[in-house]
Write a protein that holds these residues in place. Structure first.
Motif, PDB file in Angstrom:
ATOM      1  N   LEU A  93      -5.173   3.631  -2.346  1.00 40.03           N
ATOM      2  CA  LEU A  93      -6.205   3.926  -3.491  1.00 40.03           C
ATOM      3  C   LEU A  93      -6.793   2.466  -3.535  1.00 40.03           C
ATOM      4  O   LEU A  93      -7.893   2.185  -4.093  1.00 40.03           O
ATOM      5  N   ARG A  94      -6.085   1.199  -3.787  1.00 41.45           N
ATOM      6  CA  ARG A  94      -6.298   0.009  -3.932  1.00 41.45           C
ATOM      7  C   ARG A  94      -7.449  -0.234  -2.778  1.00 41.45           C
ATOM      8  O   ARG A  94      -8.508  -0.990  -3.265  1.00 41.45           O
ATOM      9  N   ASP A  95      -7.318  -0.100  -1.474  1.00 49.57           N
ATOM     10  CA  ASP A  95      -8.031  -0.356  -0.466  1.00 49.57           C
ATOM     11  C   ASP A  95      -9.445   0.289  -0.521  1.00 49.57           C
ATOM     12  O   ASP A  95     -10.531  -0.139  -0.354  1.00 49.57           O
ATOM     13  N   ARG A  96      -9.260   1.705  -0.751  1.00 47.27           N
ATOM     14  CA  ARG A  96     -10.401   2.437  -0.890  1.00 47.27           C
ATOM     15  C   ARG A  96     -11.295   2.274  -2.154  1.00 47.27           C
ATOM     16  O   ARG A  96     -12.526   2.540  -2.199  1.00 47.27           O
ATOM     17  N   THR A  97     -10.797   1.794  -3.029  1.00 47.48           N
ATOM     18  CA  THR A  97     -11.461   1.509  -4.393  1.00 47.48           C
ATOM     19  C   THR A  97     -11.801   0.042  -4.534  1.00 47.48           C
ATOM     20  O   THR A  97     -12.237  -0.625  -5.664  1.00 47.48           O
ATOM     21  N   ASN A  98     -11.531  -1.018  -3.407  1.00 47.93           N
ATOM     22  CA  ASN A  98     -11.625  -2.279  -3.899  1.00 47.93           C
ATOM     23  C   ASN A  98     -10.732  -2.564  -5.258  1.00 47.93           C
ATOM     24  O   ASN A  98     -11.354  -3.797  -5.847  1.00 47.93           O
ATOM     25  N   GLY A  99      -9.719  -1.947  -5.190  1.00 44.61           N
ATOM     26  CA  GLY A  99      -9.006  -2.557  -6.454  1.00 44.61           C
ATOM     27  C   GLY A  99      -9.337  -1.961  -7.644  1.00 44.61           C
ATOM     28  O   GLY A  99      -8.921  -2.420  -8.769  1.00 44.61           O
ATOM     29  N   GLN A 100     -10.422  -1.175  -7.596  1.00 47.82           N
ATOM     30  CA  GLN A 100     -10.885  -0.766  -9.265  1.00 47.82           C
ATOM     31  C   GLN A 100     -10.258   0.719  -9.486  1.00 47.82           C
ATOM     32  O   GLN A 100     -10.768   1.368 -10.348  1.00 47.82           O
ATOM     33  N   GLY A 101      -9.330   1.327  -8.595  1.00 47.06           N
ATOM     34  CA  GLY A 101      -8.674   2.563  -9.188  1.00 47.06           C
ATOM     35  C   GLY A 101      -7.579   2.270  -9.870  1.00 47.06           C
ATOM     36  O   GLY A 101      -7.079   1.275 -10.038  1.00 47.06           O
ATOM     37  N   LEU A 102      -6.992   3.432 -10.600  1.00 51.60           N
ATOM     38  CA  LEU A 102      -5.680   3.281 -11.099  1.00 51.60           C
ATOM     39  C   LEU A 102      -4.749   4.348 -10.643  1.00 51.60           C
ATOM     40  O   LEU A 102      -5.212   5.701 -10.563  1.00 51.60           O
ATOM     41  N   LEU A 103      -3.493   4.138 -10.848  1.00 49.87           N
ATOM     42  CA  LEU A 103      -2.695   5.030 -10.426  1.00 49.87           C
ATOM     43  C   LEU A 103      -1.473   4.840 -11.373  1.00 49.87           C
ATOM     44  O   LEU A 103      -0.835   3.791 -11.656  1.00 49.87           O
ATOM     45  N   VAL A 104      -1.291   5.850 -12.105  1.00 42.83           N
ATOM     46  CA  VAL A 104       0.030   5.720 -13.240  1.00 42.83           C
ATOM     47  C   VAL A 104       0.748   7.154 -13.078  1.00 42.83           C
ATOM     48  O   VAL A 104       0.102   8.098 -13.067  1.00 42.83           O
ATOM     49  N   SER A 105       2.099   7.217 -13.153  1.00 41.21           N
ATOM     50  CA  SER A 105       3.021   8.351 -13.052  1.00 41.21           C
ATOM     51  C   SER A 105       3.845   8.305 -14.363  1.00 41.21           C
ATOM     52  O   SER A 105       4.426   7.235 -14.760  1.00 41.21           O
ATOM     53  N   LEU A 106       4.049   9.547 -14.865  1.00 44.81           N
ATOM     54  CA  LEU A 106       4.905   9.874 -15.891  1.00 44.81           C
ATOM     55  C   LEU A 106       5.839  10.914 -15.394  1.00 44.81           C
ATOM     56  O   LEU A 106       5.602  11.992 -15.449  1.00 44.81           O
ATOM     57  N   LEU A 107       6.869  10.261 -14.950  1.00 42.19           N
ATOM     58  CA  LEU A 107       7.835  11.074 -14.244  1.00 42.19           C
ATOM     59  C   LEU A 107       7.295  11.890 -13.276  1.00 42.19           C
ATOM     60  O   LEU A 107       6.665  11.280 -12.148  1.00 42.19           O
ATOM     61  N   ASP A 108       7.137  13.186 -13.143  1.00 43.93           N
ATOM     62  CA  ASP A 108       6.366  14.154 -12.224  1.00 43.93           C
ATOM     63  C   ASP A 108       4.842  14.486 -12.450  1.00 43.93           C
ATOM     64  O   ASP A 108       4.321  15.191 -11.777  1.00 43.93           O
ATOM     65  N   ASP A 109       4.247  13.602 -13.424  1.00 43.38           N
ATOM     66  CA  ASP A 109       2.800  13.725 -13.595  1.00 43.38           C
ATOM     67  C   ASP A 109       2.071  12.639 -13.266  1.00 43.38           C
ATOM     68  O   ASP A 109       2.398  11.426 -13.618  1.00 43.38           O
ATOM     69  N   LEU A 110       1.254  12.837 -12.311  1.00 52.00           N
ATOM     70  CA  LEU A 110       0.509  11.574 -11.670  1.00 52.00           C
ATOM     71  C   LEU A 110      -0.858  11.712 -12.054  1.00 52.00           C
ATOM     72  O   LEU A 110      -1.582  12.592 -11.933  1.00 52.00           O
ATOM     73  N   SER A 111      -1.397  10.557 -12.564  1.00 51.88           N
ATOM     74  CA  SER A 111      -2.988  10.150 -12.942  1.00 51.88           C
ATOM     75  C   SER A 111      -3.508   9.320 -11.746  1.00 51.88           C
ATOM     76  O   SER A 111      -2.968   8.207 -11.703  1.00 51.88           O
ATOM     77  N   ILE A 112      -4.594   9.852 -11.270  1.00 48.88           N
ATOM     78  CA  ILE A 112      -5.307   8.626 -10.671  1.00 48.88           C
ATOM     79  C   ILE A 112      -6.676   8.731 -11.162  1.00 48.88           C
ATOM     80  O   ILE A 112      -7.604   9.716 -11.477  1.00 48.88           O
ATOM     81  N   VAL A 113      -7.417   7.529 -11.500  1.00 50.89           N
ATOM     82  CA  VAL A 113      -8.775   7.291 -11.817  1.00 50.89           C
ATOM     83  C   VAL A 113      -9.232   6.398 -10.841  1.00 50.89           C
ATOM     84  O   VAL A 113      -9.063   5.463 -10.367  1.00 50.89           O
ATOM     85  N   ALA A 114     -10.429   7.161 -10.453  1.00 47.73           N
ATOM     86  CA  ALA A 114     -11.401   6.414  -9.337  1.00 47.73           C
ATOM     87  C   ALA A 114     -12.790   6.908  -9.256  1.00 47.73           C
ATOM     88  O   ALA A 114     -12.992   8.168  -9.803  1.00 47.73           O
ATOM     89  N   PRO A 115     -13.387   6.283  -8.403  1.00 52.03           N
ATOM     90  CA  PRO A 115     -14.777   6.967  -8.390  1.00 52.03           C
ATOM     91  C   PRO A 115     -14.765   8.324  -7.740  1.00 52.03           C
ATOM     92  O   PRO A 115     -13.801   8.544  -6.844  1.00 52.03           O
ATOM     93  N   VAL A 116     -15.670   9.136  -8.120  1.00 51.77           N
ATOM     94  CA  VAL A 116     -15.636  10.751  -7.708  1.00 51.77           C
ATOM     95  C   VAL A 116     -15.575  10.618  -6.311  1.00 51.77           C
ATOM     96  O   VAL A 116     -14.676  11.633  -5.782  1.00 51.77           O
ATOM     97  N   PRO A 117     -16.375  10.033  -5.252  1.00 53.41           N
ATOM     98  CA  PRO A 117     -16.301  10.104  -3.812  1.00 53.41           C
ATOM     99  C   PRO A 117     -14.693  10.049  -3.565  1.00 53.41           C
ATOM    100  O   PRO A 117     -14.332  10.634  -2.342  1.00 53.41           O
ATOM    101  N   ILE A 118     -14.313   9.318  -4.004  1.00 51.91           N
ATOM    102  CA  ILE A 118     -12.866   8.931  -3.514  1.00 51.91           C
ATOM    103  C   ILE A 118     -11.895   9.921  -3.825  1.00 51.91           C
ATOM    104  O   ILE A 118     -10.966  10.381  -3.064  1.00 51.91           O
ATOM    105  N   LEU A 119     -12.204  10.631  -5.097  1.00 54.26           N
ATOM    106  CA  LEU A 119     -10.952  11.649  -5.557  1.00 54.26           C
ATOM    107  C   LEU A 119     -11.277  12.957  -4.864  1.00 54.26           C
ATOM    108  O   LEU A 119     -10.613  13.875  -4.699  1.00 54.26           O
ATOM    109  N   ILE A 120     -12.695  13.107  -4.191  1.00 62.16           N
ATOM    110  CA  ILE A 120     -13.021  14.376  -3.445  1.00 62.16           C
ATOM    111  C   ILE A 120     -12.360  14.360  -2.081  1.00 62.16           C
ATOM    112  O   ILE A 120     -11.950  14.120  -1.482  1.00 62.16           O
TER     113      ILE A 120
END
Length: 189
Positions: A162-189
């Motif tokens: 994620l860091r490489d594909r977003t040039n450090g602009q993405g976010l990854l956070v997990s709350l136990l088994d719930d994973l959230s990723i915030v990134a530009p739409v093309p990266i998520l697709i």
């Protein structure tokens, strides 16, 4: 160790075994985790996990994701993943590999309850047993820690990608088994 065992009917059929470990073993486990709380929190925060050892982790996850969405441009989205039946599915061999790798001092205590599979006796089906070889025990204070320890090995793989594909602009956070990723739409697709 001894465990109280029960079962819940699964919507798709079958039985979900629930085992709650011996009280004394759970108290000792809670004391061990409490004693090492700061080290545990630092370990998991470095791996994007706020569900173990982090005070108000759920609120933190929500606020960080919300801030990231509003801070990035309009071409940004959040993807939320909830791992189905995750706590019951984690392989115990993987649990022990990760404990050995990161927290070897806990191996002796954890081997008392997780090293050998347990027979779960079903009251509704007298004489029938299920062998519990996966997952963590319901109500065990080690449960979230052990699950998150295994889950962290997956986020350690995803985070640099994620860091490489977003040039450090993405976010990854997990709350136990719930994973959230915030990134530009093309990266998520």
């Amino acid at each position: 160790g001894a465990a109280f065992v029960g079962g819940l009917a699964k919507p798709e059929g079958g039985v979900r075994p629930i085992a709650a470990g011996e009280v004394r073993r759970r108290w000792i486990g809670r004391a061990m985790l409490t004693q090492d709380r700061d080290e545990i929190a630092a370990f998991f925060l470095a791996r994007h996990q706020v569900g173990v050892g982090v005070l108000a982790g759920a609120e933190l996850a929500y606020r960080v994701v919300d801030l990231a969405i509003s801070a990035f441009d309009d071409d940004t989205a959040a993807a939320l993943f909830d791992c189905a039946n995750a706590f019951n599915s984690v392989l115990r061999s993987k649990i022990f590999a990760e404990v050995r790798r990161h927290f070897p001092r806990y191996l002796r205590h954890l081997s008392l309850s997780y090293l050998e599979p347990k027979n779960l006796y079903l009251k509704a089906r007298q004489g029938e047993t299920i062998l519990a070889e996966r997952g963590v025990e319901q109500g065990d204070p080690w449960g979230p820690f052990l699950f998150a320890l295994v889950f962290a090995s997956a986020t350690e793989i995803v985070a640099p990608i994620l860091r490489d594909r977003t040039n450090g602009q993405g976010l990854l956070v997990s709350l136990l088994d719930d994973l959230s990723i915030v990134a530009p739409v093309p990266i998520l697709i």
